[in-house]
Motif scaffolding. Structure first.
Motif, PDB file in Angstrom:
ATOM      1  N   GLY A 102     -30.326  53.769  -7.086  1.00 57.12           N
ATOM      2  CA  GLY A 102     -30.409  52.264  -6.777  1.00 57.12           C
ATOM      3  C   GLY A 102     -31.599  52.461  -5.719  1.00 57.12           C
ATOM      4  N   ILE A 105     -34.939  52.559  -7.366  1.00 53.00           N
ATOM      5  CA  ILE A 105     -35.553  51.382  -7.886  1.00 53.00           C
ATOM      6  C   ILE A 105     -36.159  50.403  -7.054  1.00 53.00           C
ATOM      7  CG2 ILE A 105     -34.742  49.504  -9.425  1.00 53.00           C
ATOM      8  CD1 ILE A 105     -32.808  51.420 -10.506  1.00 53.00           C
ATOM      9  N   LEU A 106     -35.177  50.334  -5.826  1.00 49.57           N
ATOM     10  CA  LEU A 106     -35.500  49.310  -4.755  1.00 49.57           C
ATOM     11  C   LEU A 106     -37.042  49.643  -4.348  1.00 49.57           C
ATOM     12  CD1 LEU A 106     -33.358  47.621  -2.232  1.00 49.57           C
ATOM     13  CD2 LEU A 106     -35.295  48.560  -1.409  1.00 49.57           C
TER      14      LEU A 106
ATOM     15  N   ILE B 244     -38.722  53.421 -18.256  1.00 47.66           N
ATOM     16  CA  ILE B 244     -37.724  53.354 -17.187  1.00 47.66           C
ATOM     17  C   ILE B 244     -37.140  52.178 -16.975  1.00 47.66           C
ATOM     18  CG2 ILE B 244     -39.536  52.786 -15.200  1.00 47.66           C
ATOM     19  CD1 ILE B 244     -36.734  55.278 -14.648  1.00 47.66           C
ATOM     20  N   ILE B 248     -32.995  51.213 -16.447  1.00 44.11           N
ATOM     21  CA  ILE B 248     -32.589  50.892 -15.139  1.00 44.11           C
ATOM     22  C   ILE B 248     -31.477  49.651 -15.746  1.00 44.11           C
ATOM     23  CG2 ILE B 248     -32.907  49.382 -13.183  1.00 44.11           C
ATOM     24  CD1 ILE B 248     -35.638  50.880 -12.920  1.00 44.11           C
ATOM     25  N   HIS B 285     -41.333  38.592  -9.393  1.00 42.70           N
ATOM     26  CA  HIS B 285     -41.871  40.038  -9.529  1.00 42.70           C
ATOM     27  C   HIS B 285     -40.882  40.997  -8.674  1.00 42.70           C
ATOM     28  CE1 HIS B 285     -45.530  38.829 -11.444  1.00 42.70           C
ATOM     29  NE2 HIS B 285     -45.658  37.709 -10.075  1.00 42.70           N
ATOM     30  N   LEU B 286     -39.795  40.262  -7.910  1.00 43.83           N
ATOM     31  CA  LEU B 286     -39.030  41.070  -7.047  1.00 43.83           C
ATOM     32  C   LEU B 286     -37.707  41.505  -7.821  1.00 43.83           C
ATOM     33  CD1 LEU B 286     -39.628  39.526  -3.715  1.00 43.83           C
ATOM     34  CD2 LEU B 286     -40.254  42.082  -4.263  1.00 43.83           C
ATOM     35  N   LEU B 288     -36.415  43.329  -9.891  1.00 45.38           N
ATOM     36  CA  LEU B 288     -35.941  44.896  -9.826  1.00 45.38           C
ATOM     37  C   LEU B 288     -35.798  45.503  -8.696  1.00 45.38           C
ATOM     38  CD1 LEU B 288     -38.169  46.402 -12.967  1.00 45.38           C
ATOM     39  CD2 LEU B 288     -35.762  46.326 -12.566  1.00 45.38           C
ATOM     40  N   VAL B 289     -36.279  45.032  -7.529  1.00 45.69           N
ATOM     41  CA  VAL B 289     -36.142  45.272  -6.103  1.00 45.69           C
ATOM     42  C   VAL B 289     -34.629  44.985  -5.862  1.00 45.69           C
ATOM     43  CG1 VAL B 289     -36.516  44.894  -3.756  1.00 45.69           C
ATOM     44  CG2 VAL B 289     -38.444  45.161  -5.247  1.00 45.69           C
ATOM     45  N   GLY B 292     -32.186  47.151  -7.644  1.00 41.02           N
ATOM     46  CA  GLY B 292     -31.872  48.419  -7.064  1.00 41.02           C
ATOM     47  C   GLY B 292     -30.917  48.260  -5.943  1.00 41.02           C
ATOM     48  N   GLY B 293     -31.001  46.992  -5.121  1.00 34.73           N
ATOM     49  CA  GLY B 293     -30.111  46.748  -4.024  1.00 34.73           C
ATOM     50  C   GLY B 293     -28.754  46.687  -4.692  1.00 34.73           C
ATOM     51  N   ILE B 295     -27.236  47.755  -7.305  1.00 37.95           N
ATOM     52  CA  ILE B 295     -26.827  49.142  -7.657  1.00 37.95           C
ATOM     53  C   ILE B 295     -26.238  49.944  -6.604  1.00 37.95           C
ATOM     54  CG2 ILE B 295     -27.232  51.542  -8.374  1.00 37.95           C
ATOM     55  CD1 ILE B 295     -29.288  50.719 -10.494  1.00 37.95           C
TER      56      ILE B 295
END
Lengths: 287, 322, 238
Positions: A102, A105-106, B244, B248, B285-286, B288-289, B292-293, B295
């Motif tokens: 995670g 990815i971030l 990828i 994800i 655009h963010l 996927l950021v 990540g958080g 997850i």
């Protein structure tokens, strides 16, 4: 032919030493807290982008960035450890891997947004030094020198200081170390911070010798993983030799087969080692 | 226990109904809606596949997307080969090739399963990562597979989204029923033992090697089939099919729904798209950021995902949600 | 004066409770023994005292201060040192590095020279082997190294977990001599042993632990106790 062979080996050695430095950080964290940082590739890129941003935006010499990447690594490593890693030490691999996945990815997508997907390369010094038939770019030599310096510093730290011995003790027997008064939590933080410093500095060095982009994080991370596996988990010296081996293999593939296959060769090397020699070239124990 | 008796439980009934309702979607004749659900169903199928390995056995198959990509390339190669042979458009529905995509993925899984499943924990995760990278590199560089350009299929088939939709719906349902069934047969109990402690399972006489390999092959089939449908629906396949982003997405969907549950991938895919739609409007655009958080937040605070959290906090749902 | 006071200690591993309200005390300057069969909770009690395990209930006081909520590195700083079962020296470190690990606490770091000298006087063999890797030592040497390492922090209380386990009879004898010698030098000893015959001879006071509870305590006269004779000494005279 002989000159070419020598040149390929020299290239592998010079680039591979940077891989070794990047892997040092990974092997330390992995060996001591059993946390595999899947965001290690992004950690490396943090240093690369620092160097690039300062150079392209402000004209600051990469030499300054190399030095600056150390405090940045301290800050970044401390933050990530306190906020995230600390919470999952001792948890199953599934938890630690997904957490760092995670994070990767971030960070990767943050980099995509901030620095765009463009391929970057710092054109800092174009000079080369000629040694007999060998052409050695000065940037690579400087990077190599810094790798040697940092590796020696880490070696001395681990061998000669109390916290350094504490790190090694914790790797070998965490309970025995705690019974002797080693502050386990602090050693874990220290290891993660050192690991991060090495990743960030390696990234700063990468930025002057190789082109990079946010998508480089994955291949860089894989190279670091391969180096750890080849060198044996938790073995700093093994990581350095493993880095040089991987760099040389990559260099040979790139020259004699095709640059396009270099990442695949590294992957094959990894799988081969995992199957045939899981303790690494120099290891004797399987963890 | 017959399959019929199993289906009398709330979770399968609800899901059968949900799939039945989704089957009505193409009747609206809204191409945009069809496309949306095509993507959603494909992710759902992939998530079911991933969940069989990660959720059931605890083996972190990070390179799982390799099966999806192989399924896609299988369909693409078959369509172009047959198309070239008959010098024109395929005379039968190309979607009939979808099971072959699944089978090729399964065959690949069978070949790598024995060596790779001997590797455990983080090493396994990284090894599967590398397998995907290596396979992607091959497809990227070998001219037969179209290299970086990929394989355009336009000359040999036409763009048909509705059959793609129904194929995915059918395979999605099949993946759910398989997951549901697997957990109730010997294979499922063996996998549970591996998930808890593989060494203990071995000493208790569980044939861990066999079970791991079996679930790996089964899971690969669904991912491969999903990849084949996707390639045909796009009329195109390229090395990005090993990319990828889709990797994800399936991890996020699995974690959101609930790792190791049979309902999780279904719910997870829906939540994933709901969140994605919300994020893309606000932060094009963010997103996927944020994922990540998300997850990290799930791993730290809600490791059971939605299904797990509901089961834990609403005792009445414990027997119903599976 | 009581140096260590353990009151109603309860310790569990997850759901499994191992120690059930054990109380014991160690007088300053004494050799105190904790005896009992396998799984009685002896090791767990020692680990809890040094902070490797957290108690579920009860209190531990050391030299008048409550220590049961402190992390282990603070407890070691207070002057408690534990030799784990099997000694557990760090195998990839040399003898001298292992000893230096024993002086990890801030107070001990400044006085390593003096403490090294004391350890080498006690175990001359360690001085001979100072640069050898601990993993290559014999079982007896490893035990000596572990005791030496624990002494490097100059502890007030030295806790030893089964120091004679798996050693040859001659080495067992040496180990007990070392324990007596250390005690003469003023180190308070808390000893966990299965070699009960021998232990009762050297201990000033012994506590018998059964299924996590102290069922009996007393001085050397315990050797005459009916329960001890039937339950332990019959088994102990191998």
């Amino acid at each position: 032919m002989f000159a070419l062979l020598l040149q390929v080996i020299a290239n592998g050695l010079l680039i591979g030493s940077i891989y070794g430095l990047a892997a040092l950080g990974l092997t330390l964290v992995w060996g001591i807290m059993d946390v595999v940082n899947l965001a290690h590739g992004e950690f490396i890129l943090v240093g690369a982008y620092l160097c690039y941003w300062l150079f392209a935006g402000w004209g600051i010499s990469p030499l300054v960035s190399f030095a600056l990447s150390i405090p940045l690594g301290v800050l970044f490593g401390w933050l990530v450890h306190v906020v995230l890693i600390r919470q999952v030490v001792g948890k199953p691999a599934l938890t630690t891997l997904l957490l760092t996945f995670g994070l990767s990815i971030l960070l990767n997508n943050l980099m995509l947004n901030i620095f765009t997907p463009d391929v970057r390369m710092i054109r800092w010094s174009q000079q080369s030094i000629l040694v007999g038939p060998l052409v050695l770019p000065s940037t690579r030599l400087i990077a190599f020198g810094i790798v040697l310096l940092l590796t020696a510093a880490l070696y001395l730290f681990l061998e000669r200081t109390y916290p350094g011995r504490g790190i090694r003790a914790l790797m070998q027997d965490a309970e025995a170390a705690a019974a002797l008064g080693v502050n386990t939590a602090r050693i874990l933080l220290l290891s993660f911070v050192i690991g991060t410093i090495f990743a960030v500095v390696a990234g700063a060095l990468v930025s002057v010798v190789l082109p990079f982009e946010p998508a480089s994080a994955l291949p860089l991370a894989i190279v670091a993983f391969v180096v750890v596996v080849v060198g044996g988990l938790g073995r700093p010296l093994g990581a350095m030799l493993g880095g040089i081996l991987v760099g040389t293999v990559e260099s040979f593939t790139g020259t004699f087969i095709s640059q396009a296959y270099a990442p695949a060769t590294v992957s094959f090397l990894l799988i081969l080692f995992l199957l045939v020699r899981p303790a690494g070239l120099f290891g004797t124990t399987v963890r | 226990m017959t399959l019929l008796a199993l289906c009398a439980r709330p979770t399968p009934i609800a899901l059968l109904l949900a799939f039945a309702v989704m089957a009505l979607i193409p009747l609206a004749r809204n191409p945009e809606l069809n496309g949306y659900f095509l993507t959603l169903l494909d992710l759902m199928l992939l998530t079911y596949s991933l969940n069989m390995v990660v959720g059931f056995s605890g083996y972190l198959s990070f390179g799982h997307i390799v099966f999806w990509g192989l399924g896609g390339y299988t369909a693409g190669m078959l369509v172009t080969t047959i198309g070239r042979a008959i010098a024109g458009e395929l005379t039968f529905s190309p979607y009939l090739l979808v099971p072959l995509g699944g089978l090729v993925a399964s065959a690949f899984a069978a070949v790598i399963a024995y060596p790779i499943l001997r590797i455990r924990g983080a090493y396994f995760a990284i090894a599967t990562f590398s397998v995907n990278l290596a396979v992607q590199t091959i497809f990227f560089n070998v001219p037969v597979f179209g290299g970086a350009e990929g394989l355009p299929l336009k000359r040999f088939m036409s763009y048909q989204i509705v059959p793609a939709f129904y194929w995915l719906l059918a395979f999605g349902l099949l993946a759910f029923l398989s997951s549901y069934l697997i957990l109730r047969i010997k294979l499922g109990y063996g996998l549970l033992a591996i998930l808890n402690d593989e060494d203990v399972a071995q000493t208790m006489g569980v044939n861990t090697t066999l079970y791991k390999i079996l679930i790996y092959i089964i899971a690969a089939f669904f991912a491969g089939a999903g990849g084949a449908v996707w390639a045909l629906a796009q009329v195109f396949v390229d090395p990005e099919n090993f990319g990828i982003t889709r990797s994800i997405e399936m991890f996020v969907a699995m974690l959101l729904g609930g790792v190791g549950t049979t309902l999780g991938p279904f719910i997870g895919a829906f939540i994933y798209f709901a969140i994605k739609d919300l994020l893309i409007i606000r932060f094009p655009h963010l997103h996927l950021v944020f994922f990540g958080g998300i997850i990290m937040i799930i791993v730290l605070f809600v490791p059971g995902g939605l299904v797990g959290a509901l089961r834990q906090h609403v005792p009445g749902l414990r027997r119903i949600l599976e | 004066m009581t140096l260590l006071d353990v009151r109603n200690l309860a310790v569990a591993y997850g759901e499994v409770q191992v120690v059930w309200g054990a109380s014991l005390s160690v007088e300053e300057g004494s050799i105190t023994a904790l005896i009992g069969s396998n799984g009685a909770g002896k090791t767990t009690t020692l680990k809890t005292i040094v902070g490797l395990k957290r108690p579920r209930e009860g209190e531990i006081h050391f030299a008048g201060e409550r220590i049961d909520q402190l992390p282990s590195h603070r407890i070691v700083e207070h002057g408690i040192s534990m030799v784990l079962e099997g000694g557990r020296p760090f195998p990839h470190m040399s003898v001298i590095e292992n000893l230096l690990m024993g002086a990890y606490t801030r107070a001990a770091r400044g006085r390593t020279g003096e403490h090294l000298e004391r350890v080498f006087r006690l175990f001359p063999i360690l001085q001979e082997r100072r640069n050898q890797l601990a993993g290559t030592l014999s079982g007896g040497e490893r035990q000596m190294l572990a005791i030496g390492r624990a002494l490097m922090s100059d502890p007030k209380l030295l806790m030893l977990d089964e120091p004679s386990l798996g050693l040859a009879p001659k080495v067992v004898e040496q180990t007990f001599q070392v324990i007596l010698e250390l005690n003469r030098q003023g180190v308070t000893i808390l000893l966990v042993e299965q070699n009960i015959q021998h232990t009762l001879q050297v201990a000033h006071r012994s506590f018998v632990l059964e299924t996590g509870r102290v069922v009996l305590s007393g001085g050397p006269e315990l050797r005459e106790n009916e329960h001890v004779r039937t339950a332990y000494l019959g088994m102990a005279t191998r």
